[in-house]
Design an enzyme around this catalytic site. Structure first.
Site, short mmCIF file in Angstrom:
data_model
loop_
_atom_site.label_atom_id
_atom_site.label_comp_id
_atom_site.label_asym_id
_atom_site.label_seq_id
_atom_site.Cartn_x
_atom_site.Cartn_y
_atom_site.Cartn_z
N ALA A 24 0.82 -1.22 0.00
CA ALA A 24 0.00 0.00 0.00
C ALA A 24 0.85 1.27 0.00
O ALA A 24 0.36 2.33 -0.37
CB ALA A 24 -0.91 0.00 1.23
N THR A 25 2.12 1.15 0.42
CA THR A 25 2.96 2.35 0.43
C THR A 25 3.82 2.42 -0.82
O THR A 25 4.63 3.33 -0.98
CB THR A 25 3.88 2.34 1.67
OG1 THR A 25 4.57 1.08 1.70
CG2 THR A 25 3.07 2.48 2.96
N LEU A 28 3.05 1.52 -7.22
CA LEU A 28 1.85 1.16 -7.99
C LEU A 28 0.58 1.60 -7.25
O LEU A 28 -0.36 2.12 -7.86
CB LEU A 28 1.83 -0.36 -8.22
CG LEU A 28 0.68 -0.88 -9.08
CD1 LEU A 28 0.78 -0.33 -10.51
CD2 LEU A 28 0.66 -2.39 -9.11
N ARG A 30 0.33 4.05 -5.21
CA ARG A 30 0.26 5.51 -5.25
C ARG A 30 -0.19 6.02 -6.62
O ARG A 30 -1.05 6.88 -6.74
CB ARG A 30 1.66 6.06 -4.95
CG ARG A 30 1.71 7.41 -4.29
CD ARG A 30 3.09 7.62 -3.67
NE ARG A 30 4.13 7.50 -4.67
CZ ARG A 30 4.58 8.53 -5.40
NH1 ARG A 30 4.10 9.72 -5.23
NH2 ARG A 30 5.54 8.34 -6.30
N LYS A 158 1.98 -8.63 -12.30
CA LYS A 158 3.05 -9.18 -13.12
C LYS A 158 4.40 -8.73 -12.56
O LYS A 158 4.41 -7.77 -11.80
CB LYS A 158 2.90 -8.75 -14.57
CG LYS A 158 2.91 -7.21 -14.75
CD LYS A 158 3.42 -6.79 -16.08
CE LYS A 158 4.91 -6.73 -16.12
NZ LYS A 158 5.50 -5.51 -16.68
N GLU A 226 8.18 2.71 -26.83
CA GLU A 226 8.01 3.68 -25.73
C GLU A 226 9.07 4.77 -25.85
O GLU A 226 10.23 4.48 -26.20
CB GLU A 226 8.16 2.98 -24.37
CG GLU A 226 7.05 1.99 -24.08
CD GLU A 226 7.15 1.48 -22.65
OE1 GLU A 226 6.43 1.98 -21.79
OE2 GLU A 226 7.98 0.58 -22.41
N HIS A 250 2.59 -8.27 -21.87
CA HIS A 250 1.61 -7.48 -22.61
C HIS A 250 1.44 -7.87 -24.08
O HIS A 250 0.33 -8.04 -24.56
CB HIS A 250 1.98 -6.00 -22.54
CG HIS A 250 2.21 -5.51 -21.15
ND1 HIS A 250 1.43 -5.88 -20.09
CD2 HIS A 250 3.14 -4.65 -20.64
CE1 HIS A 250 1.86 -5.26 -18.98
NE2 HIS A 250 2.90 -4.53 -19.30
N LYS A 336 12.47 0.76 -25.11
CA LYS A 336 12.52 2.03 -24.39
C LYS A 336 13.36 3.04 -25.18
O LYS A 336 14.19 2.65 -26.02
CB LYS A 336 13.20 1.83 -23.02
CG LYS A 336 12.50 0.82 -22.12
CD LYS A 336 11.34 1.42 -21.37
CE LYS A 336 10.80 0.50 -20.32
NZ LYS A 336 9.36 0.33 -20.34
#
Ligand code: BG6
Length: 490
Positions: A24-25, A28, A30, A158, A226, A250, A336
């Site tokens: 939670a911290t 992802l 956030r 993933k 990307e 993906h 990238k």
């Protein structure tokens, strides 16, 4: 669960839930999960009664108040609407925190019980594992040991394994606690609107599906360049590389939707059966038909081995040995630090049997004038490119195109972002857009030849389209991207 049944009705609302967010911290949570959950709440798509319990190891524990402040900041920075007003207050009141370590699960168990008491009745539990892959197995074991897993569903992020052996081991660890019907492996590409629209395009229209086979299609490209570089994620990227990060996840999942046979019905088992059949028909990858690239400057990034052989780019050919696609190459590319950031699937159509109009031979082989281009940048567009007669006294052909654009054709205000869409489906218990254990294992199996004998990385300049040698992967066709402008008279 049949997604077709709700087509013209209001979307279904999930039963009452306690959602537990491990990690939670983390980043992802956030960037995507907390803003996404708030958006679902605002859109009236969360259950009537719900609680969201954040969790992390005790070393990173927050109080309930700190977790609410953390969520508020996340929504303010990354959310679509401001964290304010009654909607925010209601959402915030549903948040609490309970830390968990393998040997100290008390705070989490207590926080879940407290959330269940607040809801009343028997709400369903959904655990979202937004944690690094090394932690998957221990979190799952913890859920089993505490009894929290009973009747619950689990969302796993993933990458699911790094090769066949590790994926098998991970599946075994997950299945020891959750049977497959309760496992939701996320691949956020499958949550994009345009992926559902591939199903609509193919199976709702007599216009397209009859063309969707080797008789009419000469080649298919799935291209996800990307513009961003690794953005400081050296630790993750060095051990992963573009093939594992983008292709096995993906791009292969997209391929499954583009290439599948018509499912018996628009529901999870039929869809996933058809997708897995595609994976089973995939020929093991041939390293001679793959190019791995690395952008110049990558080895100088902080945290990267100065002699690193990790690829930041990959282009490869996939063959699907079934009746629909035999002999039709699928060209996949991602990398990238490239010239553009795009998400494009291109289907190249064969030339008509009889060459009635004089065409330059090279252009004919290229087939660019006859193609269907699906751009799935959220929410995306679909373009059909074809030849038309230019007005005038002679039979002069020129390229023309028809474009459907989500923005101009529909109101997109109800559109959900990929994560929102997938979290909602998991709460509804609909596995249609989640990967299945046999499919994942098969993808690692076909990837083995390339993982075992990867060709050396070829350098490419940042801002380019990757190493020049990738043209041989697509030959005799050409990469659709970069797009060529219109019109182009002959
Ligand atoms: C993630 C990868 O899964 O997908 C990233 O780890 C990548 O490396 C990202 O940049 C791309 O997602 P999208 O939706 O922005 O195209």
């Amino acid at each position: 669960m049949d997604r077709a049944s709700g087509a013209s009705q209001a979307p279904s609302r999930p039963e009452d839930h306690v959602v537990v967010l491990f990690g939670a911290t983390g980043d992802l949570a956030r960037r995507k999960l907390l803003p996404g959950l708030f958006h679902l709440a605002k859109a009236g798509l969360l259950p009537r009664r719900y609680r969201i319990v954040g969790s992390a190891p005790a070393a990173e524990a927050l109080s309930d108040e700190q977790f609410r402040a953390h969520a508020r900041e996340a929504v303010a920075e990354f959310g679509r609407s401001r964290p304010e007003g009654p909607a925010w207050q209601e959402f915030e009141a549903a948040l609490s925190f309970g830390s968990a370590d393998t040997d100290a699960t008390g705070p989490l168990v207590e926080a879940v019980r407290e959330a269940e008491r607040a809801i009343g009745g028997a709400p369903r539990r959904l655990f979202h594992l937004a944690v690094p892959p090394v932690a998957f197995a221990s979190v799952v074991a913890l859920l089993g040991a505490t009894g929290l897993a009973q009747g619950a569903r689990v969302i796993v992020e993933k990458p699911f394994g790094t090769d066949l052996a590790s994926a098998r081991a991970l599946n075994a660890a997950v299945h020891a606690v959750f049977d497959e019907s309760r496992v939701f492996r996320i691949d956020h590409f499958l949550g994009k609107e345009a992926v559902d629209n591939i199903l609509a395009l193919r199976f709702a229209n007599g216009l397209f599906e009859p063309l969707w086979n080797r008789e009419h299609i000469s080649h298919v490209q799935i291209d996800v360049p990307e513009k961003i570089d690794i953005q400081g994620r050296a630790r993750f990227f060095e051990g992963t590389g573009t093939f594992r990060d983008m292709v096995v996840t993906h791009l292969f999942q997209l391929l499954g939707f583009v290439a599948m046979e018509p499912p018996v019905a628009l529901e999870a088992q039929s869809l996933r059966d058809e997708q897995v059949k595609v994976f089973r028909s995939m020929r093991p990858l041939d390293p001679a038909q793959a190019v791995r690239g690395q952008y110049t400057g990558y080895r100088g990034e902080p945290g990267v081995d100065p002699a690193s052989d990790t690829e930041t780019f990959v282009a490869l050919r996939v063959d699907i040995d079934n009746w629909r696609w035999a002999g039709v190459p699928f060209h996949l590319r991602s990398g990238k630090a490239l010239a553009e950031g795009r998400h494009v699937v291109t289907l190249g159509l064969r030339e008509p049997v009889l060459a009635m109009f004089p065409l330059d031979a090279r252009e004919a082989a290229d087939g660019r004038a006859n193609e269907l281009v699906i751009d799935f940048d959220d929410p995306g567009s679909i373009t059909a490119r074809f030849l038309a007669k230019e007005p005038g006294p002679t039979m002069q052909l020129a390229e023309a195109e028809l474009t459907f654009n989500y923005h101009t054709s529909f109101t997109t205000e109800n559109a959900l972002e990929a994560y929102e869409h997938l979290i909602l489906l998991a709460m509804l218990g609909d596995q249609s857009l989640f990967t299945r254990s046999d499919g994942i294992e098969r993808l690692w199996e076909v990837s083995a030849p390339l993982l075992d004998a990867p060709p050396p990385v070829v350098p490419y300049a940042p801002g380019s389209w990757g190493p020049e040698t990738i043209d041989s992967v697509a030959a005799p066709y050409r990469w659709h991207l970069p797009d060529r402008g219109l019109p182009c008279a002959r």
